[in-house]
Design a protein around this motif. Structure first.
Motif, PDB file in Angstrom:
ATOM      1  N   LEU A  26     -43.038  27.427   9.534  1.00 52.92           N
ATOM      2  CA  LEU A  26     -42.680  26.098   9.028  1.00 52.92           C
ATOM      3  C   LEU A  26     -42.909  25.059  10.118  1.00 52.92           C
ATOM      4  O   LEU A  26     -42.977  25.387  11.301  1.00 52.92           O
ATOM      5  CB  LEU A  26     -41.233  26.051   8.521  1.00 52.92           C
ATOM      6  CG  LEU A  26     -40.087  26.388   9.478  1.00 52.92           C
ATOM      7  CD1 LEU A  26     -39.614  25.156  10.258  1.00 52.92           C
ATOM      8  CD2 LEU A  26     -38.912  26.960   8.695  1.00 52.92           C
ATOM      9  N   ALA A 206     -36.303  24.616   3.236  1.00 55.04           N
ATOM     10  CA  ALA A 206     -36.888  25.937   3.055  1.00 55.04           C
ATOM     11  C   ALA A 206     -35.784  26.862   2.565  1.00 55.04           C
ATOM     12  O   ALA A 206     -34.668  26.835   3.086  1.00 55.04           O
ATOM     13  CB  ALA A 206     -37.491  26.458   4.353  1.00 55.04           C
ATOM     14  N   GLN A 216     -40.648  26.427  -0.037  1.00 55.78           N
ATOM     15  CA  GLN A 216     -40.436  25.170   0.678  1.00 55.78           C
ATOM     16  C   GLN A 216     -40.685  24.029  -0.287  1.00 55.78           C
ATOM     17  O   GLN A 216     -41.659  24.048  -1.045  1.00 55.78           O
ATOM     18  CB  GLN A 216     -41.372  25.043   1.885  1.00 55.78           C
ATOM     19  CG  GLN A 216     -41.109  26.044   2.998  1.00 55.78           C
ATOM     20  CD  GLN A 216     -41.871  25.723   4.271  1.00 55.78           C
ATOM     21  OE1 GLN A 216     -41.868  24.592   4.748  1.00 55.78           O
ATOM     22  NE2 GLN A 216     -42.523  26.732   4.848  1.00 55.78           N
TER      23      GLN A 216
END
Length: 256
Positions: A26, A206, A216
């Motif tokens: 991420l 997320a 997400q």
């Protein structure tokens, strides 16, 4: 500001090993508030501790700005822990709790900084020489936030910062965090099992389950229930039940 690429966090056990976080990737932009949500034990707090340099990676990479997370300057990344009763040293006054990170990082003008830090989180100078047992849970969490911010970090990691507090105090702390983000332009990651809390502060989230990210999405999708994964839908239903049962209307709470 934060870039995680295929992170693997592994713990040894008596029977082998446990992968607490698996293949997590991420990105969090500078100034963004990013949420990690999921049930207890899904790996979200472990991921946060790895960003803070408290847990090593078994594989993958984590970067804070241009630095590897494990070698990033410690004052750049600060963490507020879940339990306000266990996060403060019982024999340290508030003054000593706030003075210690200043001393460790070689920051001067300590008296003025301590008073400014208390004022920023809504505590008067009268709290300066109190011990943790003389503070309420909300006051302790304000001290924990002041301790994290007093070294002027770029990134603030928040591990369930309101879950141990009464509902009315939760609203005060959430409003405080939103104000601090607005005034300081901090990059934040907020961990919670409660999508209502995440939705109040975060722009994107997320969803984690069993050590992996399953989805997400941005907070508007959460509010409109436009989600793809069945597990996210179940979390939304659980949060709706909690909100109706406890009456937590954070948006209407007064500024802390």
């Amino acid at each position: 500001m934060i870039d995680i690429d295929r992170a693997l966090i592994r713990f040894r056990t008596k029977t082998g090993h446990l992968d607490a976080v698996r293949d997590v990737s991420l990105r969090v932009e500078a100034g963004e508030v990013f949420g990690l949500v999921g049930e207890s034990g899904c790996g979200k707090s472990t991921l946060l501790r790895a960003l803070a340099g408290l847990v090593p990676l078994a594989d993958g990479t984590m970067r804070i700005g241009a630095d590897d997370a494990a070698r990033a300057p410690r004052r750049d990344v600060q963490m507020v822990f879940q339990d306000p009763y266990g996060a403060l040293h019982p024999r340290f006054t508030v003054d000593k709790t706030l003075r210690e990170p200043l001393a460790i990082n070689g920051i001067g003008d300590q008296d003025a900084r301590i008073l400014d830090a208390l004022a920023e989180v809504g505590l008067s100078a009268a709290f300066r020489f109190r011990y943790p047992h003389q503070l309420s849970g909300g006051q302790r969490q304000r001290v924990s936030i002041a301790r994290a911010l007093i070294v002027e970090p770029r990134v603030l990691l928040l591990d369930e910062p309101t879950s141990a507090l009464d509902v009315s105090v939760q609203a005060e702390i959430l409003n405080l965090l939103r104000r601090l983000h607005r005034e300081r332009g901090l990059t934040m990651i907020l961990v919670s099992h409660n999508l209502a809390v995440i939705g109040f502060l975060c722009q994107r989230i997320a969803v984690m389950r069993n050590g992996e990210i399953v989805e997400q999405l941005n907070v508007d999708a959460v509010r409109s229930r436009d989600v793809a994964h069945e597990y996210t839908r179940r979390l939304l239903l659980a949060t709706e039940g909690y909100t109706r049962g406890r009456g937590m209307h954070t948006e209407r709470a007064p500024e802390a």
